[in-house]
Design a protein around this motif. Structure first.
Motif, PDB file in Angstrom:
ATOM      1  N   ASP A  47      47.901 -76.385 -72.215  1.00  0.00           N
ATOM      2  CA  ASP A  47      48.879 -76.516 -71.142  1.00  0.00           C
ATOM      3  C   ASP A  47      48.912 -77.943 -70.611  1.00  0.00           C
ATOM      4  O   ASP A  47      49.985 -78.535 -70.429  1.00  0.00           O
ATOM      5  CB  ASP A  47      48.534 -75.535 -70.021  1.00  0.00           C
ATOM      6  N   ILE A  48      47.734 -78.528 -70.389  1.00  0.00           N
ATOM      7  CA  ILE A  48      47.671 -79.887 -69.846  1.00  0.00           C
ATOM      8  C   ILE A  48      48.197 -80.905 -70.852  1.00  0.00           C
ATOM      9  O   ILE A  48      48.999 -81.785 -70.518  1.00  0.00           O
ATOM     10  CB  ILE A  48      46.223 -80.229 -69.440  1.00  0.00           C
ATOM     11  N   GLN A  49      47.777 -80.781 -72.103  1.00  0.00           N
ATOM     12  CA  GLN A  49      48.195 -81.745 -73.116  1.00  0.00           C
ATOM     13  C   GLN A  49      49.692 -81.669 -73.390  1.00  0.00           C
ATOM     14  O   GLN A  49      50.353 -82.700 -73.544  1.00  0.00           O
ATOM     15  CB  GLN A  49      47.415 -81.508 -74.419  1.00  0.00           C
ATOM     16  N   LEU A  79      51.999 -80.622 -71.323  1.00  0.00           N
ATOM     17  CA  LEU A  79      52.713 -81.131 -70.159  1.00  0.00           C
ATOM     18  C   LEU A  79      52.711 -82.656 -70.138  1.00  0.00           C
ATOM     19  O   LEU A  79      53.697 -83.284 -69.761  1.00  0.00           O
ATOM     20  CB  LEU A  79      52.094 -80.593 -68.864  1.00  0.00           C
ATOM     21  N   LYS A  80      51.612 -83.270 -70.573  1.00  0.00           N
ATOM     22  CA  LYS A  80      51.551 -84.731 -70.630  1.00  0.00           C
ATOM     23  C   LYS A  80      52.564 -85.273 -71.624  1.00  0.00           C
ATOM     24  O   LYS A  80      53.260 -86.257 -71.356  1.00  0.00           O
ATOM     25  CB  LYS A  80      50.144 -85.186 -71.033  1.00  0.00           C
ATOM     26  N   SER A  81      52.654 -84.651 -72.784  1.00  0.00           N
ATOM     27  CA  SER A  81      53.574 -85.134 -73.812  1.00  0.00           C
ATOM     28  C   SER A  81      55.020 -84.868 -73.459  1.00  0.00           C
ATOM     29  O   SER A  81      55.920 -85.480 -74.031  1.00  0.00           O
ATOM     30  CB  SER A  81      53.255 -84.471 -75.160  1.00  0.00           C
ATOM     31  N   THR A 107      56.379 -85.283 -70.378  1.00  0.00           N
ATOM     32  CA  THR A 107      56.838 -86.034 -69.227  1.00  0.00           C
ATOM     33  C   THR A 107      57.900 -87.030 -69.642  1.00  0.00           C
ATOM     34  O   THR A 107      57.884 -87.575 -70.743  1.00  0.00           O
ATOM     35  CB  THR A 107      55.666 -86.776 -68.567  1.00  0.00           C
TER      36      THR A 107
END
Length: 227
Positions: free
Chosen positions: A201-203, A205-207, A209
Motif C-alpha cells: 500500500d505504501i509503495q 501510493l508513493k509511485s 503521486t
C-alpha cells in the motif's frame, strides 16, 4: 445563451483552460472544452477496455494457481518418502509457498481494481462537467436511464470480486501455515500478511503521486530561437 460556471466546477475549468472563466456561451462554447470532452470519452473507453483485459489476465492466473495448489495437495509424501527430512519439510512447504504467491497476486489485483475504479470515476466526473458546459448531456441522460435498484456499479463489483479472492488466499495461506507449523506459524503468517499489505500500500501510493512541474515546458522551436 450564457451559462454561469458552478463554483464546484471552477477549479476544474481553470486548470483545464489555464484561465478563470465565470460564464460560457452555449452552444458556441470554447473549442478546447469540446476537444477535452472528446479526449475524455476516448480515454474512458480505453480505460474500460484495459480494465476487462487486466481482469481476464488475473483470473487466468488465479485459475492456474488454484490448479497448481490442488496438484500439490495430491502429492503422497508417505509413499515415496525422501531419505532426508529436510526434503520432506520442503515438499510440505510447497502448498504454503503457492498460497503465499496467490495472496501476493490477489493483493496486487485488489490494488489494481481500486486504482482502475478511481480513474474511471475521475473520467466520468470530467465527462459530466464538460458535457454541462458544451451543451451535451447525453452521457448523463444514459446513466440516469433505468437507475433503480439494479443500477450497480461495475467498479464496485470488480472490487468486491478482488476482495473475495484476496480473502480466500489469506484463509488458505494461514490454514496451510497452521497445518505445517502450528499456532506459532499461523501467527507469523498473519503478521506477514498484514505487513505485505501495508508495504504494498505504501509503495504503490508513493509511485502514484503526481509530479509537480515547476517551470513550463518550452517548445523546441522557441528554445532554439532563444539559444
Amino acid at each position: 445563451m450564457r451559462i454561469t460556471i458552478d463554483s464546484a466546477d471552477q477549479p476544474f475549468i481553470h486548470r483545464l483552460l489555464g484561465e478563470e472563466i465565470e460564464q460560457i456561451d452555449i452552444p458556441s462554447a470554447d473549442p478546447r472544452l469540446s476537444l477535452a470532452l472528446q479526449v475524455a470519452r476516448q480515454q474512458k473507453n480505453h480505460e474500460a477496455d484495459l480494465d476487462w483485459k487486466r481482469n481476464a489476465l488475473f483470473l487466468f492466473l488465479f485459475v492456474f494457481l488454484y490448479v497448481v495448489l490442488g496438484a500439490s495437495l495430491t502429492l503422497d509424501l508417505t509413499a515415496q518418502a525422501p531419505s532426508h527430512k529436510s526434503l520432506v519439510y520442503a515438499l510440505e512447504a510447497v502448498p504454503v509457498l503457492i498460497a503465499f504467491s496467490g495472496l501476493f497476486v490477489s493483493l496486487l489485483f485488489l490494488f489494481f481494481t481500486r486504482s482502475s475504479a478511481r480513474r474511471l470515476r475521475s473520467w466520468d466526473h470530467s465527462i459530466f462537467v464538460l458535457e454541462k458546459y458544451t451543451g451535451s448531456n447525453l452521457y448523463l441522460q444514459v446513466n440516469e436511464m433505468g437507475a433503480r435498484t439494479t443500477n450497480y456499479s461495475q467498479s464496485a463489483i470488480n472490487i468486491a470480486l478482488a476482495l473475495f479472492i484476496c480473502v480466500t488466499w489469506v484463509v488458505m495461506y494461514n490454514y496451510f501455515t497452521f497445518t505445517t507449523s502450528g499456532v506459532i506459524g499461523s501467527v507469523i503468517s498473519l503478521f506477514i500478511t498484514t505487513m505485505t499489505y501495508v508495504i504494498l500500500d505504501i509503495q504503490l501510493l508513493k509511485s502514484g503521486t503526481s509530479i509537480a512541474i515547476d517551470e513550463p515546458l518550452i517548445p523546441a522551436e522557441e528554445d532554439k530561437d532563444k539559444k
